[in-house]
Structure formats: structure tokens, C-alpha cells
Scaffold this active site. Structure first.
Site, PDB file in Angstrom:
ATOM      1  CB  ALA A  35      -6.178  -0.148   6.674  1.00 18.77           C
ATOM      2  CB  THR A  83      -7.020   7.671  10.496  1.00 21.24           C
ATOM      3  OG1 THR A  83      -7.709   8.495   9.791  1.00 21.24           O
ATOM      4  CG2 THR A  83      -8.760   6.930  10.982  1.00 21.24           C
ATOM      5  N   GLY A 120       0.631  -1.110  -0.113  1.00 15.49           N
ATOM      6  CA  GLY A 120      -0.252   0.055   0.028  1.00 15.49           C
ATOM      7  C   GLY A 120       0.909   1.200   0.112  1.00 15.49           C
ATOM      8  CE1 TYR A 179     -10.276   4.276   6.894  1.00 15.50           C
ATOM      9  CE2 TYR A 179     -10.691   6.425   7.986  1.00 15.50           C
ATOM     10  CZ  TYR A 179      -9.826   5.221   7.342  1.00 15.50           C
ATOM     11  OH  TYR A 179      -8.372   5.246   7.587  1.00 15.50           O
TER      12      TYR A 179
HETATM   13  N1  LIG Z   1      -4.047   6.851   3.549  1.00 14.49           N
HETATM   14  C1  LIG Z   1      -3.766   7.908   4.033  1.00 14.49           C
HETATM   15  O1  LIG Z   1      -5.085   9.422   3.953  1.00 14.49           O
HETATM   16  C2  LIG Z   1      -4.514   7.586   5.669  1.00 14.49           C
HETATM   17  C3  LIG Z   1      -4.664   8.441   6.551  1.00 14.49           C
HETATM   18  C4  LIG Z   1      -4.798   8.211   8.029  1.00 14.49           C
HETATM   19  C5  LIG Z   1      -4.360   6.841   8.246  1.00 14.49           C
HETATM   20  N2  LIG Z   1      -4.530   6.191   6.911  1.00 14.49           N
HETATM   21  C6  LIG Z   1      -4.307   4.453   7.499  1.00 14.49           C
HETATM   22  O2  LIG Z   1      -3.005   4.039   7.282  1.00 14.49           O
HETATM   23  C7  LIG Z   1      -3.256   3.204   6.872  1.00 14.49           C
HETATM   24  C8  LIG Z   1      -2.480   2.819   5.361  1.00 14.49           C
HETATM   25  O3  LIG Z   1      -2.930   3.453   4.630  1.00 14.49           O
HETATM   26  P1  LIG Z   1      -2.738   3.113   2.913  1.00 14.49           P
HETATM   27  O4  LIG Z   1      -3.191   4.437   2.767  1.00 14.49           O
HETATM   28  O5  LIG Z   1      -1.655   2.739   2.476  1.00 14.49           O
HETATM   29  O6  LIG Z   1      -3.507   2.197   2.571  1.00 14.49           O
HETATM   30  P2  LIG Z   1      -3.308   1.394   0.916  1.00 14.49           P
HETATM   31  O7  LIG Z   1      -2.541   2.118   0.025  1.00 14.49           O
HETATM   32  O8  LIG Z   1      -5.160   1.693   0.521  1.00 14.49           O
HETATM   33  O9  LIG Z   1      -3.438   0.039   1.077  1.00 14.49           O
HETATM   34  C9  LIG Z   1      -3.954  -0.363   2.037  1.00 14.49           C
HETATM   35  C10 LIG Z   1      -3.388  -1.982   1.858  1.00 14.49           C
HETATM   36  O10 LIG Z   1      -3.932  -2.768   2.603  1.00 14.49           O
HETATM   37  C11 LIG Z   1      -3.159  -4.216   1.652  1.00 14.49           C
HETATM   38  N3  LIG Z   1      -4.972  -4.724   1.214  1.00 14.49           N
HETATM   39  C12 LIG Z   1      -5.949  -4.463   1.184  1.00 14.49           C
HETATM   40  N4  LIG Z   1      -7.218  -5.069   1.221  1.00 14.49           N
HETATM   41  C13 LIG Z   1      -6.508  -6.708   1.408  1.00 14.49           C
HETATM   42  C14 LIG Z   1      -6.640  -7.858   2.601  1.00 14.49           C
HETATM   43  N5  LIG Z   1      -8.115  -8.350   2.144  1.00 14.49           N
HETATM   44  N6  LIG Z   1      -5.975  -8.833   3.054  1.00 14.49           N
HETATM   45  C15 LIG Z   1      -4.571  -8.271   3.207  1.00 14.49           C
HETATM   46  N7  LIG Z   1      -4.046  -6.967   2.775  1.00 14.49           N
HETATM   47  C16 LIG Z   1      -5.043  -6.483   2.460  1.00 14.49           C
HETATM   48  C17 LIG Z   1      -3.730  -4.022   0.079  1.00 14.49           C
HETATM   49  O11 LIG Z   1      -3.024  -4.552  -0.405  1.00 14.49           O
HETATM   50  P3  LIG Z   1      -2.939  -4.460  -1.874  1.00 14.49           P
HETATM   51  O12 LIG Z   1      -2.859  -3.897  -2.503  1.00 14.49           O
HETATM   52  O13 LIG Z   1      -1.794  -5.546  -2.673  1.00 14.49           O
HETATM   53  O14 LIG Z   1      -4.348  -4.717  -2.588  1.00 14.49           O
HETATM   54  C18 LIG Z   1      -2.355  -2.829   0.568  1.00 14.49           C
HETATM   55  O15 LIG Z   1      -1.406  -3.332   1.062  1.00 14.49           O
HETATM   56  C19 LIG Z   1      -3.759   2.186   7.030  1.00 14.49           C
HETATM   57  O16 LIG Z   1      -4.660   1.967   8.604  1.00 14.49           O
HETATM   58  C20 LIG Z   1      -4.910   3.285   7.167  1.00 14.49           C
HETATM   59  O17 LIG Z   1      -6.479   3.740   7.718  1.00 14.49           O
HETATM   60  C21 LIG Z   1      -4.506   5.973   6.078  1.00 14.49           C
END
Ligand SMILES: NC(=O)c1ccc[n+]([C@@H]2O[C@H](COP(=O)([O-])OP(=O)(O)OC[C@H]3O[C@@H](n4cnc5c(N)ncnc54)[C@H](OP(=O)(O)O)[C@@H]3O)[C@@H](O)[C@H]2O)c1
Length: 307
Positions: free
Chosen positions: A69, A110, A11, A133
């Protein structure tokens, strides 16, 4: 050898973390992907408890980082059961599996656990999520704290960093509309100027996580809830103006001063990072520097703006 299992290494945050941890001498990093497997990563569906146990039993980690997530608020709103499976049940299963090996578990949460009405928010401020969420992530925090014998929650705000496509981050997802507004005779693009965000660079978060892991490796384990945030407040209109400058586009942007999203979102969830700062942890790259790095690494010119 200090062994770290990164669940969700494919991710936006996971990739930055894997890059950061690759430089650690005498550390072994095992990571997982789901829909985007690579030769270096194990394919794992975190909804499959037996597969989660098998992976953790195979790695026998000292520390587990949960970066997997469902982070898209609109998807969570439409499908709360899916949000719960990834953001709550999977956290509980992973923490249970980690317990069997005495591993310490870090779970990512988050700023959306807060309602955005009374910033800044401390790690011990009262959560009150406005959408599915935020609710699922709050329940995931509680699952981690209740299940992990040794664990920590790291809350983060809006993330941006090296991308594989524009939509991976709510910052870069503005680019197609910005680029379209710069076309000859194009209409102005409306941009949200209501919600205040603190965009936070994933390589900076990766440094924070590496520092937290180093503390654990040397027996100074951090527990409970910690928070990390960039320190530049911006609304999406201001982010879009800075993106247009970085892209050298003559964009036509109009600020929208009332919330427009179908899914309710908080106004300003500024996270106080004081707990980690007091420990001497952290790094903050200025937004204008970081976003230029992101754009320079992504071959956007000549591609369709929806890439
Ligand atoms: N993005 C933001 O702005 C933000 C803000 C605050 C907090 N967060 C938190 O930060 C963390 C990382 O977020 P991110 O932005 O990196 O998210 P992301 O880019 O959507 O990555 C999600 C990850 O989860 C994996 N995943 C999805 N479905 C899955 C499943 N069924 N089994 C196993 N793995 C699965 C994905 O794998 P694939 O890609 O290989 O499918 C990917 O590695 C999360 O906890 C999120 O809530 C994010």
C-alpha cells in the site's frame, strides 16, 4: 499444502506476517517486495496488472494477503493518483487475479476511513475519511468487496513493530526528536497531545492474520469487514514519554494540545475488535513490553538519530 501469497512482504506488517507464517507446518508462503527485494521474495510492482496475474498464476494460492500500500498520509495528499494506483486499482487487480484460482483475498485497511469524531467505530459504522489516504483506503475496501468472490478486509490502527529504520512507523519515527531533546542544552521537543491513537504491535496483527488464515484453511472462512486494535489509548506525547523511559533518555518533551499536521487527521478512530474477539481470535502484547522488544532489536545507540 495450503498456499498463501503475501503481497507486500517487505513492509512493516508484511515482515511480521512472513515471520509468523514461517512456523506453519504444511503451508507454502510466497511473498513479494518492491523496492526492498530479498532472495526469498519475488519483485512485483502491483501497478503492473500482467505481472500481478503472472505472480498469482504461478503461485496458484489458496489465500492472498494484500499488505502492499501507500500508507503515508502526506504522500497520498500530495499525489492522490499514486495513492489510488496502490490502494484501490492494485487491490482490484489482485482480487481479480485471485478469483481466477478461487483464492480468498484478505486486504488490509485503516482506521483512517473514519472521521474520528464518534469512537468507538464498529466494522459496520459509517466511514467518512478526512484525508486522501483514508479516502483511497475506503475505495480500496469497496474494490475488494465488489471484486473478490471470496474476500475480507481487516482494518487496523497505528502500527509499530520490528523496524528497518525509525521512519517505518509513526511510533518509532518519534525517536530521533526524543533523542535530540535529551542532548545537553537541547530545546524541548513538541509532541502532539491532541490525537488519540491505539498503537498496535505488528507481531500481534500477524497472529490475528494467521488465525484468520487458519479459519479459512479449515473451511470457516471469514468474510466482509473485520477490525483489530490494541487496547491502550495514547497520544503521541504519551507515546514519546514511554519511548524515552524505554530508551532511558532524559528527554525534554512538551505536549502540543492542538492539531499541527498539514494533512487533516482524525481525533480518535478507536476500532472495536468485537467481531474477531467473538470468534476467539487475537493477541495483545502490552505496549511497554512490545516497544522494548522493538528497541532492543534495533541497534540505535551510536547511530545517527536520522537512521
Ligand atoms: N503503518 C501503519 O501505521 C498502518 C496503520 C493502519 C493500516 N495500515 C495498513 O497496513 C498495511 C501495511 O502497511 P505497512 O505499514 O506495512 O506499510 P509499509 O511498511 O509502507 O509497506 C508497504 C509495502 O508495500 C510495498 N509496495 C510499495 N509500493 C509498491 C508497488 N508499487 N508494488 C508492490 N509493492 C509495493 C512495499 O514494498 P518495498 O518496501 O519492498 O518497496 C512494502 O512491502 C497497508 O495496507 C496500510 O495501509 C498501516
Amino acid at each position: 499444502m495450503f498456499k498463501v501469497a503475501v503481497i507486500g512482504g517487505s513492509g512493516l506488517l508484511g515482515r511480521a506476517l512472513i515471520d509468523e507464517l514461517a512456523g506453519q507446518v504444511d503451508w507454502h508462503i510466497a511473498s513479494t517486495a518492491f523496492s526492498r527485494p530479498s532472495p526469498q521474495m519475488v519483485r512485483l510492482d502491483v501497478r503492473d496488472s500482467l505481472a500481478v496475474e503472472r505472480f498469482i498464476d504461478h503461485v496458484v494460492p489458496d489465500a492472498v494477503v494484500i499488505a502492499a500500500a501507500e500508507r503515508r498520509p502526506d504522500v497520498c495528499e500530495r499525489d492522490p493518483a499514486h495513492a489510488r494506483a496502490l490502494n484501490v486499482d492494485a487491490v482490484q487487480m489482485i482480487a481479480s487475479a485471485a478469483n481466477r484460482h478461487g483464492a480468498w483475498t484478505l486486504s488490509i485497511s485503516t482506521d483512517y476511513v473514519f472521521d474520528g469524531k464518534h469512537p468507538p467505530y464498529r466494522h459496520d459504522s459509517t466511514p467518512a475519511p478526512l484525508n486522501a489516504y483514508g479516502q483511497s483506503k475506503l475505495e480500496g475496501e469497496r474494490a475488494l468487496i465488489e471484486t473478490a468472490e471470496r474476500g475480507c478486509v481487516l482494518r487496523l490502527p497505528l502500527l509499530y513493530g520490528p523496524i528497518a529504520n525509525w521512519s517505518e512507523s509513526a511510533v518509532t519515527s518519534l525517536v530521533p526528536a526524543i533523542a535530540a531533546s535529551a542532548a545537553p542544552a537541547a530545546q524541548s521537543a513538541k509532541m502532539d497531545a491532541w490525537a488519540i491513537r491505539y498503537p498496535t504491535f505488528t507481531p500481534d496483527v500477524a497472529v490475528v492474520i494467521r488465525q484468520i488464515l487458519e479459519r479459512h484453511a479449515r473451511g470457516e472462512t471469514i468474510s466482509g469487514i473485520v477490525q483489530w486494535s490494541g487496547d491502550e489509548p495514547m497520544n503521541k506525547y504519551e507515546i514519546a514519554v514511554r519511548l524515552a523511559e524505554a530508551l532511558q533518555l532524559d528527554a525534554h518533551l512538551t505536549p502540543q494540545h492542538t492539531p499541527t499536521d498539514a494533512t487533516p487527521r482524525p481525533h480518535n478512530c478507536h476500532l472495536a475488535s468485537s467481531r474477531l474477539e467473538a470468534l476467539g481470535l487475537g493477541r495483545r502484547t502490552p505496549f511497554d513490553t512490545a516497544i522494548r522488544q522493538v528497541l532492543a532489536a534495533f541497534p540505535w545507540r551510536g547511530m545517527t538519530t536520522s537512521a
